[in-house]
Structures are given as C-alpha cells and as structure tokens.
Design a protein around this motif. Structure first.
Motif, PDB file in Angstrom:
ATOM      1  N   ILE A 119       0.848  -1.186   0.000  1.00 51.65           N
ATOM      2  CA  ILE A 119       0.000   0.000   0.000  1.00 51.65           C
ATOM      3  C   ILE A 119       0.888   1.241   0.000  1.00 51.65           C
ATOM      4  O   ILE A 119       1.898   1.299   0.714  1.00 51.65           O
ATOM      5  N   ALA A 120       0.519   2.233  -0.796  1.00 56.00           N
ATOM      6  CA  ALA A 120       1.330   3.439  -0.941  1.00 56.00           C
ATOM      7  C   ALA A 120       1.470   4.177   0.388  1.00 56.00           C
ATOM      8  O   ALA A 120       0.531   4.240   1.182  1.00 56.00           O
ATOM      9  N   GLU A 121       2.676   4.732   0.603  1.00 57.13           N
ATOM     10  CA  GLU A 121       2.972   5.481   1.830  1.00 57.13           C
ATOM     11  C   GLU A 121       3.375   6.913   1.472  1.00 57.13           C
ATOM     12  O   GLU A 121       4.020   7.148   0.455  1.00 57.13           O
ATOM     13  N   TYR A 122       3.006   7.847   2.357  1.00 61.31           N
ATOM     14  CA  TYR A 122       3.207   9.267   2.051  1.00 61.31           C
ATOM     15  C   TYR A 122       3.796  10.048   3.224  1.00 61.31           C
ATOM     16  O   TYR A 122       3.600  11.254   3.341  1.00 61.31           O
ATOM     17  N   GLY A 123       4.535   9.386   4.097  1.00 57.75           N
ATOM     18  CA  GLY A 123       5.184  10.088   5.195  1.00 57.75           C
ATOM     19  C   GLY A 123       4.311  10.193   6.432  1.00 57.75           C
ATOM     20  O   GLY A 123       3.243   9.578   6.528  1.00 57.75           O
ATOM     21  N   THR A 124       4.762  11.012   7.378  1.00 56.16           N
ATOM     22  CA  THR A 124       4.160  11.042   8.710  1.00 56.16           C
ATOM     23  C   THR A 124       3.140  12.164   8.912  1.00 56.16           C
ATOM     24  O   THR A 124       2.523  12.237   9.973  1.00 56.16           O
ATOM     25  N   SER A 125       2.969  13.041   7.934  1.00 58.53           N
ATOM     26  CA  SER A 125       2.018  14.141   8.105  1.00 58.53           C
ATOM     27  C   SER A 125       0.596  13.606   8.181  1.00 58.53           C
ATOM     28  O   SER A 125       0.311  12.481   7.759  1.00 58.53           O
ATOM     29  N   ASN A 126      -0.306  14.420   8.711  1.00 57.49           N
ATOM     30  CA  ASN A 126      -1.706  14.012   8.789  1.00 57.49           C
ATOM     31  C   ASN A 126      -2.295  13.725   7.412  1.00 57.49           C
ATOM     32  O   ASN A 126      -2.984  12.727   7.220  1.00 57.49           O
ATOM     33  N   ILE A 127      -2.008  14.596   6.445  1.00 63.64           N
ATOM     34  CA  ILE A 127      -2.560  14.388   5.100  1.00 63.64           C
ATOM     35  C   ILE A 127      -1.936  13.142   4.467  1.00 63.64           C
ATOM     36  O   ILE A 127      -2.607  12.376   3.765  1.00 63.64           O
ATOM     37  N   GLY A 128      -0.651  12.900   4.744  1.00 61.49           N
ATOM     38  CA  GLY A 128       0.014  11.694   4.241  1.00 61.49           C
ATOM     39  C   GLY A 128      -0.568  10.434   4.852  1.00 61.49           C
ATOM     40  O   GLY A 128      -0.808   9.433   4.164  1.00 61.49           O
ATOM     41  N   GLN A 129      -0.823  10.483   6.165  1.00 61.35           N
ATOM     42  CA  GLN A 129      -1.448   9.331   6.841  1.00 61.35           C
ATOM     43  C   GLN A 129      -2.865   9.093   6.321  1.00 61.35           C
ATOM     44  O   GLN A 129      -3.290   7.947   6.171  1.00 61.35           O
ATOM     45  N   MET A 130      -3.586  10.171   6.053  1.00 68.59           N
ATOM     46  CA  MET A 130      -4.956  10.030   5.545  1.00 68.59           C
ATOM     47  C   MET A 130      -4.956   9.300   4.199  1.00 68.59           C
ATOM     48  O   MET A 130      -5.788   8.406   3.965  1.00 68.59           O
ATOM     49  N   LYS A 131      -4.024   9.668   3.330  1.00 69.63           N
ATOM     50  CA  LYS A 131      -3.942   9.003   2.023  1.00 69.63           C
ATOM     51  C   LYS A 131      -3.624   7.513   2.197  1.00 69.63           C
ATOM     52  O   LYS A 131      -4.159   6.665   1.484  1.00 69.63           O
ATOM     53  N   HIS A 132      -2.750   7.202   3.153  1.00 68.30           N
ATOM     54  CA  HIS A 132      -2.374   5.805   3.387  1.00 68.30           C
ATOM     55  C   HIS A 132      -3.543   5.005   3.982  1.00 68.30           C
ATOM     56  O   HIS A 132      -3.845   3.897   3.532  1.00 68.30           O
ATOM     57  N   VAL A 133      -4.213   5.585   4.977  1.00 72.91           N
ATOM     58  CA  VAL A 133      -5.326   4.885   5.632  1.00 72.91           C
ATOM     59  C   VAL A 133      -6.478   4.675   4.651  1.00 72.91           C
ATOM     60  O   VAL A 133      -7.138   3.625   4.661  1.00 72.91           O
ATOM     61  N   TYR A 134      -6.728   5.659   3.794  1.00 72.34           N
ATOM     62  CA  TYR A 134      -7.755   5.499   2.757  1.00 72.34           C
ATOM     63  C   TYR A 134      -7.467   4.254   1.919  1.00 72.34           C
ATOM     64  O   TYR A 134      -8.357   3.442   1.633  1.00 72.34           O
TER      65      TYR A 134
END
Length: 527
Positions: A119-134
C-alpha cells in the motif's frame, strides 16, 4: 460521411460564425504505470527518492499502491505539448529506475496475491497518513489486487471563451457560472450514454493472468482459457473496465444524481456519510491502528468509481465535493482509458484528438435528464462492450430500443465530423478528421482494434499475456534508456524532486493536530 451539424448548439455557433471558439480547450493527461523488476514481478521497493516525494510532487506521484506510479501533465491547449511533457516525465523516470521498468499493460501479471502489493505510503504528516489509511480501507473493502491496475485519465476543460455564446444560445436566466456547471453535467450524462465507444475503440485488456485471481479464485469460472497461464473472453475489449476491474457491488445501488451539480454533491455526500454494515464489521480504529477512514459506503469521494468525473481544483485539505459546491465544475476527467501498450507513453495524438472531439460532441448534443433506470442501462452497455464488444452483431440498449454497436458507433462518428472539421481550422493538414477516419476503420473492422491485435499477436507468438506484456515493456524500457533528457530538462525535474522533499518535510513539521483531530476536522467541513 454526413457533415451537417446535428445539434442546435452547433448550428447556433456556425450561424454566428464563432466556430473558432471550439478550439483550444485545455487538455491534461494522467497516466498510471506499475513498477516491475526484470522478471516482471511487482516491485517491493520504496517509491524512488530520486523521483521526488509522492505526497508533494506536482507531476510524479503514486496511485493506490507503492509500486503504481502516476504521471500528471499540466493542462495545455495544444495536445502535442501535453504529450511532449508526458514523454519528458517518462524519460526522466526511466533514467532513475535502474533495475526496474514500467509495465505497459493496464492489467498486472507479476503479482502473487494481496500480500505482494504494498500500500502506498506518504510520510508522517496528517494528510500523508490520511492518504495511506484510505488505501488501507480499500484493501479491507475490495482487496489489494485492484490497486495494481493501471490506466489513463484524460482531463478536458471546455474553452472559456465558448461559454458566454452557449449561455446566450440557451436563453437561460441562470448565472454564467451556474450554467457552466450544469452544461458540464449535460456533457457527463451524454458521455455515460455513449462512453462504451471508448472501451470498444481503445480497450486493451482482453486477457488476464491467472495470477490476478489468486486472492479471488471464484471469479475465474466466468472466463475462457487462452493458455495455461491466461484467461480471456474471445471478444473482450477492456476487462479492466468490467466487473472484475474497477467495480464495486455496493456502489451499484448508490444512484448518484448527474442531473445537477447540487444533486451530485448531495447524493455523493450522503454516500460518504451513510454507515455500511459490512464495513462497520471491519472496524475503523482497532487496537490503536486505523483500518479505514470511516465505516461509511464511501470513505471519501475518490472511492466512487465512475467512467467520468466533474472536477474542481481543491485547496489543500478541502473536500472535493465542497470545492465543486463553492466554485463549480472546472473540467471533466475521463477515466475509462486502458494503457495503449503499443505506445511508449500509453496514449497518442490521434486518441487525444478523438477524445477532445468526442467530449465536445457530448457537450453540444442535447442531454435530457437521466431517468432512474438509465444509469443501470448505461452500465449494462459498458459491461457488455467490456466483455464482448467485438462480437459480430452485438446489440446495445438505446433509449429508443435495441441498436447494433456498429450502427450506433457509426452515427456518433458521423455526428463528430463537423466538430473535427472545425477543430482542423488553422492546423497543418487535418489531424482531427484523420483521427476520426482512422477510428472509423476500427468500427467497420473489429480486428483492427487494440484488443483484437493483442490477442492475435499472442496467438501468433504463442505466448501468454504476461510474457507478451513483459516483452513490450522491455522494448519500451530499452528505447527510453537510450533517450536521456536534455540537461536543462534533467535539471528541471531534479529541482522539482528536491523541492517536493522539502515541501513534505515542511508539511510534516507544521502539523499541530493529532491524526484523530485532523480527521474529525476534515469530515466536519461544511459550506
């Protein structure tokens, strides 16, 4: 070919000698490609740092999985500029892939069940975590296999100068902004009625590796066996756009309203806010770890799979539905294009010109409101063409009754001809009419379509789909690695990569909310 305009809008434009206003609409291209190793297996490595940060790079990011690259061009009025920019992205990326290459087919082969797809990862920021959790939510809901499928998105914005004339012709008392959004929805409804044509002409996924079904073996029974490694349908065009690709059973019941912007936003928002029992069983935050953003029918707008979307550029952290509500429709995104594996960048000028003319045709034709049963009828036509579009004598469902695919396609292309004539004004030669003529030959002879050519070559070479796709991918890889970018363009993309990493760090350092609070604020947004 019939050259008389068939719509009152087009007749009005011609009568006022304003044909030139149809030209110079903005075109942008988004292309997904799976990173694979030399044996054809999906990459297990991180998104290459040399390409930039996937979260913040404007042109090189990832889609659902870590290995699924996504390239995005800016919008240009000249399609050749969009295609050249896409070419440059490819040349830069290939120089930085080293032992990997890009898979040129839409359907993946070198996957080994869900666990092989990161699954794609986008770093530790909130928006990055949101993309990952989605994306984690998509895994729990649909499995990961779907997250390795690739395609092309074609973005089109109607020429701004055309709108006042169309507004005048309509006699509407609505504001121009309201008229523009409603007209885009008219275009979308016509695309949904006639968009099966895109699958027939451009579909390039008639066969699938058996490995694709490792996590869903029960789906294999509906296919014929091409060889011991490959399943197919003899007359299929785009299995990517069928019910084994970008489809979701629960979404078929949504009845999203395409008759107005307000109706669309309201019905889509309702789906994002309505709990779904099956997803509630998954849980949202379990043992301190998020499995999905919420347990609703849709987590966010992007989860709704459609062949075409109304779009507005959203501000950072702004919900797409709110962006549409606040600022109206800015462009449409066509999502039903398979990768053209015969072309190194997945799409060519002929297809792009055809799409531009087709979208103008959808805009200029009358577009009655969609009735309750029409969405299902359009969906049946799409599935029929995806599974058996090249079948001799195939009949589709039209509002006025049954019609053969060939007859309906011929009628559409004839209606597009006067638009192509106008788009050719001031061009060298007649590229739009030439493209139309080319695709007319595919309507007359299904054996000339990309899906038919693929199966014919696989038979001729006696190789399975996976080997066939890998051979073409290796050839494109070799060609691109022999075409380094000019130094100036290399510098441009290296600088974009550097800046994207800095921007990601900046976002991560500026977060002050917990992820729980961030999500709560995001979903609480209202006008």
């Amino acid at each position: 070919m019939n050259t008389h305009p068939s719509s009152s809008r087009l007749k009005y434009i011609i009568a006022h000698q304003q044909q030139h206003l149809l030209k110079h609409g903005l075109k942008g291209i988004e292309k997904e490609s799976l990173r694979i190793d030399s044996s054809g297996c999906i990459s297990q490595s991180d998104h290459p740092a040399s390409l930039g940060a996937a979260l913040t790079h404007p042109h090189i990011t990832t889609d659902y999985s870590e290995a699924l690259l996504e390239f995005i061009t800016p919008p240009f009025s000249d399609i050749n500029e969009s295609l050249l920019f896409m070419q440059h992205i490819h040349r830069f990326v290939y120089q930085n892939l080293h032992d990997e290459m890009l898979l040129t087919t839409s359907m993946p082969c070198g996957i080994n069940g869900d666990d092989s797809i990161r699954i794609a990862e986008y770093g530790t920021s909130n928006i990055g975590q949101m993309k990952h959790v989605y994306r984690k939510g998509l895994w729990y809901r649909y499995g990961r296999t779907m997250q390795a499928i690739a395609g092309i998105h074609f973005n089109y914005s109607v020429p701004v100068a055309l709108w006042p004339l169309l507004h005048q012709q309509s006699g509407s008392f609505d504001s121009l902004d309201h008229f523009i959004s409603e007209s885009y929805f008219g275009l979308i409804r016509n695309f949904q009625r006639q968009g099966w044509l895109i699958l027939y002409l451009f579909g390039a996924s008639p066969a699938i590796c058996k490995k694709f079904f490792k996590s869903r073996p029960h789906l294999m029974a509906q296919f014929d066996e091409f060889d011991s490694y490959t399943l197919y349908h003899p007359y299929a065009t785009s299995l990517r756009m069928s019910d084994i690709g970008y489809k979701s059973k629960n979404q078929e019941q949504l009845n999203i309203d395409y008759n107005s912007l307000d109706g669309y936003v309201e019905t889509l928002s309702t789906a994002i806010e309505t709990p779904y029992p099956e997803y509630e069983k998954i849980g949202v935050k379990v043992d301190g770890e998020y499995r999905q953003l919420n347990a609703n029918i849709l987590q966010i707008e992007n989860e709704f799979y459609s062949t075409i979307r109304p779009k507005q550029i959203a501000n950072s952290g702004e919900k797409p539905t709110l962006a549409l509500k606040r600022r109206g429709v800015r462009y449409v995104e066509v999502r039903s294009l398979d990768l053209d594996l015969f072309n190194p960048i997945g799409i060519d000028a002929d297809k792009s010109r055809f799409l531009e003319a087709f979208l103008l045709h959808c805009l200029l034709q009358d577009s009655p409101d969609q009735q309750h049963d029409e969405y299902a009828r359009n969906n049946r036509n799409q599935l029929k063409v995806a599974h058996e579009g090249r079948k001799p004598g195939l009949m589709l469902e039209h509002a006025e009754g049954q019609i053969s695919l060939q007859d309906w396609a011929t009628k559409i292309l004839q209606n597009m001809h006067p638009i192509c004539e106008i788009l050719d004004q001031d061009e060298k030669g007649q590229p739009y009419q030439d493209a139309l003529t080319h695709f007319f030959t595919l309507v007359k002879d299904p054996d000339l379509t990309p899906s038919a050519k693929m199966l014919a070559e696989m038979r001729e070479q006696e190789i399975p789909f996976g080997r066939y796709g890998l051979n073409i991918s290796a050839q494109h890889n070799k060609n691109f690695k022999q075409q380094p970018l000019p130094e100036e363009r290399q510098h441009y993309f290296k600088e974009l990569a550097r800046m994207s990493h800095l921007k990601q760090k900046e976002i991560e350092n500026s977060d002050h909310l917990s992820f729980d609070d961030f999500l709560e604020h995001y979903f609480a947004q209202t006008l």
